[in-house]
Design a protein around this motif. Structure first.
Motif, mmCIF file in Angstrom:
data_model
loop_
_atom_site.group_PDB
_atom_site.id
_atom_site.type_symbol
_atom_site.label_atom_id
_atom_site.label_comp_id
_atom_site.label_asym_id
_atom_site.label_seq_id
_atom_site.Cartn_x
_atom_site.Cartn_y
_atom_site.Cartn_z
ATOM 1 N N ASP A 246 0.832 -1.352 -0.108
ATOM 2 C CA ASP A 246 0.133 -0.080 0.097
ATOM 3 C C ASP A 246 0.895 1.349 0.044
ATOM 4 O OD1 ASP A 246 -3.158 -0.260 0.228
ATOM 5 O OD2 ASP A 246 -2.142 -2.237 1.614
ATOM 6 N N MET A 247 0.589 2.022 -0.845
ATOM 7 C CA MET A 247 1.159 3.302 -0.916
ATOM 8 C C MET A 247 0.275 4.609 -1.418
ATOM 9 S SD MET A 247 4.593 4.233 -3.326
ATOM 10 C CE MET A 247 3.699 4.347 -4.984
ATOM 11 N N PHE A 248 0.484 5.722 -0.594
ATOM 12 C CA PHE A 248 -0.322 6.856 -0.897
ATOM 13 C C PHE A 248 0.723 7.948 -1.657
ATOM 14 C CE2 PHE A 248 -2.430 6.600 3.298
ATOM 15 C CZ PHE A 248 -3.117 5.391 2.866
ATOM 16 N N VAL A 249 0.379 8.410 -2.832
ATOM 17 C CA VAL A 249 0.904 9.484 -3.558
ATOM 18 C C VAL A 249 0.317 10.753 -3.386
ATOM 19 C CG1 VAL A 249 1.534 10.104 -5.926
ATOM 20 C CG2 VAL A 249 1.689 7.841 -5.302
ATOM 21 N N ILE A 250 1.049 11.747 -2.751
ATOM 22 C CA ILE A 250 0.417 12.957 -2.335
ATOM 23 C C ILE A 250 1.016 14.051 -3.092
ATOM 24 C CG2 ILE A 250 -0.124 14.306 -0.155
ATOM 25 C CD1 ILE A 250 0.415 11.577 1.381
ATOM 26 N N LEU A 251 0.060 15.026 -3.412
ATOM 27 C CA LEU A 251 0.659 15.928 -4.202
ATOM 28 C C LEU A 251 -0.221 17.429 -3.738
ATOM 29 C CD1 LEU A 251 -0.173 13.718 -6.308
ATOM 30 C CD2 LEU A 251 1.171 15.274 -8.020
ATOM 31 N N SER A 252 0.469 18.563 -3.504
ATOM 32 C CA SER A 252 -0.133 19.624 -3.292
ATOM 33 C C SER A 252 0.102 20.823 -4.430
ATOM 34 C CB SER A 252 0.545 20.208 -1.968
ATOM 35 O OG SER A 252 -0.009 21.419 -1.453
ATOM 36 N N ASP A 253 -0.690 21.673 -4.155
ATOM 37 C CA ASP A 253 -0.614 22.817 -5.312
ATOM 38 C C ASP A 253 -0.818 22.313 -6.695
ATOM 39 O OD1 ASP A 253 -0.682 25.230 -3.981
ATOM 40 O OD2 ASP A 253 1.443 25.543 -3.982
ATOM 41 N N VAL A 254 -1.816 21.521 -6.921
ATOM 42 C CA VAL A 254 -2.120 21.051 -8.274
ATOM 43 C C VAL A 254 -3.015 22.067 -9.151
ATOM 44 C CG1 VAL A 254 -2.940 18.973 -9.546
ATOM 45 C CG2 VAL A 254 -2.246 18.669 -7.318
ATOM 46 N N TRP A 255 -2.254 22.813 -9.938
ATOM 47 C CA TRP A 255 -2.837 23.974 -10.689
ATOM 48 C C TRP A 255 -3.366 23.338 -12.099
ATOM 49 C CZ3 TRP A 255 1.601 28.081 -10.245
ATOM 50 C CH2 TRP A 255 1.665 28.401 -8.785
ATOM 51 N N LEU A 256 -4.767 23.082 -12.255
ATOM 52 C CA LEU A 256 -5.159 22.644 -13.199
ATOM 53 C C LEU A 256 -5.462 23.368 -14.354
ATOM 54 C CD1 LEU A 256 -8.306 20.580 -11.593
ATOM 55 C CD2 LEU A 256 -5.872 19.544 -12.280
ATOM 56 N N ASP A 257 -5.216 24.826 -14.231
ATOM 57 C CA ASP A 257 -5.231 25.609 -15.440
ATOM 58 C C ASP A 257 -3.971 25.872 -16.070
ATOM 59 O OD1 ASP A 257 -4.439 27.037 -12.969
ATOM 60 O OD2 ASP A 257 -5.349 28.899 -13.638
ATOM 61 N N ASN A 258 -2.911 25.078 -15.654
ATOM 62 C CA ASN A 258 -1.732 25.182 -15.877
ATOM 63 C C ASN A 258 -1.066 23.952 -16.787
ATOM 64 O OD1 ASN A 258 1.431 24.895 -15.476
ATOM 65 N ND2 ASN A 258 1.211 26.923 -14.753
ATOM 66 N N GLU A 259 -0.825 24.217 -17.990
ATOM 67 C CA GLU A 259 -0.588 23.053 -18.935
ATOM 68 C C GLU A 259 0.792 22.352 -18.514
ATOM 69 O OE1 GLU A 259 -2.187 21.992 -21.445
ATOM 70 O OE2 GLU A 259 -3.589 23.655 -20.969
ATOM 71 N N GLU A 260 1.637 23.046 -18.048
ATOM 72 C CA GLU A 260 3.037 22.395 -17.463
ATOM 73 C C GLU A 260 2.418 21.418 -16.423
ATOM 74 O OE1 GLU A 260 7.644 23.372 -15.476
ATOM 75 O OE2 GLU A 260 6.092 25.013 -16.181
ATOM 76 N N THR A 261 1.830 21.828 -15.463
ATOM 77 C CA THR A 261 1.249 20.929 -14.395
ATOM 78 C C THR A 261 0.688 19.938 -14.763
ATOM 79 O OG1 THR A 261 1.253 23.043 -12.806
ATOM 80 C CG2 THR A 261 0.122 20.972 -12.393
ATOM 81 N N LEU A 262 -0.250 19.980 -15.661
ATOM 82 C CA LEU A 262 -0.945 18.942 -16.540
ATOM 83 C C LEU A 262 -0.128 17.743 -17.166
ATOM 84 C CD1 LEU A 262 -4.200 20.627 -18.011
ATOM 85 C CD2 LEU A 262 -4.035 19.165 -15.701
ATOM 86 N N GLY A 263 0.876 18.388 -17.823
ATOM 87 C CA GLY A 263 1.962 17.605 -18.336
ATOM 88 C C GLY A 263 2.661 16.548 -17.274
ATOM 89 N N ASN A 264 3.198 17.251 -16.206
ATOM 90 C CA ASN A 264 3.825 16.601 -15.423
ATOM 91 C C ASN A 264 2.773 15.614 -14.408
ATOM 92 O OD1 ASN A 264 6.198 18.356 -15.602
ATOM 93 N ND2 ASN A 264 5.563 19.717 -14.087
ATOM 94 N N LEU A 265 1.902 15.969 -14.313
ATOM 95 C CA LEU A 265 0.522 15.033 -13.934
ATOM 96 C C LEU A 265 0.524 13.691 -14.592
ATOM 97 C CD1 LEU A 265 -1.088 14.847 -11.248
ATOM 98 C CD2 LEU A 265 -2.892 15.848 -12.443
ATOM 99 N N GLU A 266 0.627 13.960 -16.141
ATOM 100 C CA GLU A 266 0.405 13.014 -16.949
ATOM 101 C C GLU A 266 1.649 11.850 -16.646
ATOM 102 O OE1 GLU A 266 -1.165 10.550 -20.063
ATOM 103 O OE2 GLU A 266 -2.162 12.502 -19.378
ATOM 104 N N THR A 267 2.917 12.467 -16.652
ATOM 105 C CA THR A 267 4.007 11.966 -16.687
ATOM 106 C C THR A 267 4.032 11.089 -15.287
ATOM 107 O OG1 THR A 267 5.250 13.460 -17.667
ATOM 108 C CG2 THR A 267 6.495 11.988 -16.252
ATOM 109 N N ILE A 268 3.477 11.456 -14.344
ATOM 110 C CA ILE A 268 3.261 10.616 -12.808
ATOM 111 C C ILE A 268 2.496 9.776 -13.071
ATOM 112 C CG2 ILE A 268 2.293 10.761 -10.497
ATOM 113 C CD1 ILE A 268 3.609 13.581 -10.209
ATOM 114 N N LEU A 269 1.214 9.771 -13.750
ATOM 115 C CA LEU A 269 0.223 8.692 -13.907
ATOM 116 C C LEU A 269 0.642 7.799 -14.816
ATOM 117 C CD1 LEU A 269 -3.098 11.040 -14.108
ATOM 118 C CD2 LEU A 269 -2.369 9.775 -12.132
#
Length: 490
Positions: A246-269
């Protein structure tokens, strides 16, 4: 747990009892139904009830409220209605409850208990705590306990339930932590002729082991996760030992209106989609927009669309969608009725598009709590470090540590409160201040902050800040089984 069908049959069986005399046949039938239900649970250990036992998210607004009675020396649960808009007495009760919570903890500490014949003492004499009211006309060193308050501009006082006394902190030797208004302290000093209490030593109330607190008030559910029997606790503890994956992945400040953030989130997923065992929980903490929500905020409809895109992104990762759970906690600048704590869940208008793709997602309050088998985990998203440092009355002591995050952790754990800031700095809903209490001390505290990513273990409590994902790509992978914190970054 019994299924609905079995439960109905169970209740129907009891309807045949018409007198106080029990017949063999109906009793045999009831016992058979119970055995049948028990066998059904054993055959299907991965049922929803087992999953609920393993991981349960608790909204702050449903956490039970307990108040301490200093006369009878026990906690009693508040059973009445708790309005959001409390009356004036609710504000006074907030401070009284905080004080009594720590006072009952200190009163069991052998260093500050009422003196016996062979009791220990400090270098200056007795460590017994004196009521502030009793200082009048007395000389010599005394220990007092009170809330730091500024009753007059530039003049600070210590208040307890009996009186208030002006204090001079200029030459006080202090312990680790941030000393600010609203914090509760123990002070050793002496009354001066001008009526000012000259403080020599000042520190936070000593801690109490979690096990000692739990044993002393056994049967009370402070956390909100329900009361477990001894047998159930042992069973869950054994399951917890085996939950090594069991593992929890915790992220803070996830700006959904920022394209770079969404790209980084896609990388993690993408990365976690391809591991052998996917994380059991993803925690997304706000802010979910790069711009704070205020009167000039005009992007609510676009933010709703961005949540929908995030839902599509998660749904495209089939293994994560099927085997992981997703928890969303609002940030201090997210959409909401006010900035007061605790903050309610994100409005349904924003999240309903997302839930079309990820229907089992959980949207909770800030702060919120997680019960993982026997572990208590608290998650809080707020920029505490900056505000604490600005509100300090005395520069922090550098004897033990110079790390501001360690001072922050020491402060909130000793205060048994997530946000001991003055109410003028951070408003709190008076009737729900208990939702920010940290008593008994939890196993893990997650402090989402825009400051530098940090992890620190203090008196057996694991505390960490996952960092700001949108600013520097940092996040945390946490294994609750052994409380291992893996500081990660893209």
């Amino acid at each position: 747990m019994l299924s609905t069908t079995l439960l109905n049959s169970f209740l129907m069986s009891f309807t045949i009892f018409h007198s106080s005399i029990l017949d063999r046949e109906p009793v045999h039938k009831v016992v058979s139904l119970l055995l049948e239900a028990d066998a059904a649970v054993e055959e299907n250990p991965s049922s929803s009830s087992s999953s609920a036992s393993a991981l349960r998210v608790i909204d702050t607004f449903i956490v039970p409220k307990f108040r301490y009675d200093p006369v009878k020396k026990f906690f009693h649960e508040h059973t009445g209605r708790l309005p959001i808009h409390g009356d004036a007495s609710a504000k006074a009760t907030l401070y009284k409850d905080r004080f009594l919570l720590l006072f009952q903890r200190v009163s069991r500490d052998p260093r500050f208990s009422t003196l016996a014949f062979d009791a220990s003492s400090s270098d200056y004499g007795s460590c017994e705590i004196s009521p502030i009211q009793s200082l009048v006309g007395r000389v010599g060193r005394r220990w007092i306990m009170g809330v730091i308050s500024q009753l007059e501009d530039g003049h600070f006082y210590l208040e307890d339930l009996t009186a208030a006394v002006e204090v001079n902190l200029s030459s006080a030797k202090i312990t680790t932590g941030f000393f600010l208004e609203n914090t509760i302290v123990l002070a050793e000093g002496e009354m001066q002729l001008d009526g000012v209490f000259q403080v020599r030593t000042c520190g936070f109330p000593p801690l109490e082991d979690r096990e000692k607190s739990m044993a002393f008030f056994s049967g009370l559910d402070f956390f909100g996760g329900g009361i477990l029997t001894k047998e159930e606790t042992l069973r869950l503890a054994e399951l917890e030992k085996n939950a090594v994956n069991d593992m929890f992945v915790i992220l803070s400040d996830v700006w959904l209106d920022n394209e770079e953030t969404l790209g980084n989130l896609e990388t993690i997923l993408n990365g976690y989609e391809n591991v052998e065992v996917v994380p059991s929980l993803f925690v997304f903490m706000g802010n979910f927009c790069s711009q704070p929500f205020n009167l000039s905020f005009k992007s609510i409809s676009s933010l709703r669309v961005q949540f929908g895109k995030l839902g599509q992104m998660i749904a495209s990762h089939q293994r994560l969608k099927e085997h992981s759970r997703f928890l969303f906690i609002p940030g201090p600048d997210d959409v909401g009725p006010s900035t007061a704590l605790p903050r309610c869940t994100l409005p349904k208008y924003l999240t309903e598009e997302f839930q079309k793709y990820v229907p089992n997602a959980i949207f909770s309050s800030n702060p919120c709590r997680i019960k993982f088998y026997t572990q208590d985990i608290v998650l809080f998203r707020h920029d505490m470090l900056y505000r604490m440092r600005r509100s300090c009355l005395i520069p922090p002591s550098m004897e033990e540590t110079s790390d501001p995050f360690e001072h922050l952790v020491a402060t909130i754990i000793h205060q048994s409160h997530l946000c001991p800031l003055p109410l003028t700095v951070q408003p709190i809903i008076w009737n729900y201040d208990h939702g920010l209490h940290l008593y008994p001390t939890p196993h893990t505290i997650v402090l989402g902050d825009k400051s530098e990513q940090k992890a620190f273990r203090y008196t057996g409590v694991t505390c960490f800040n996952p960092g700001s994902f949108s600013n520097d790509g940092t996040f945390v992978a946490y294994r609750p089984c052994n409380q291992e914190v893996e500081l990660s970054a893209l």
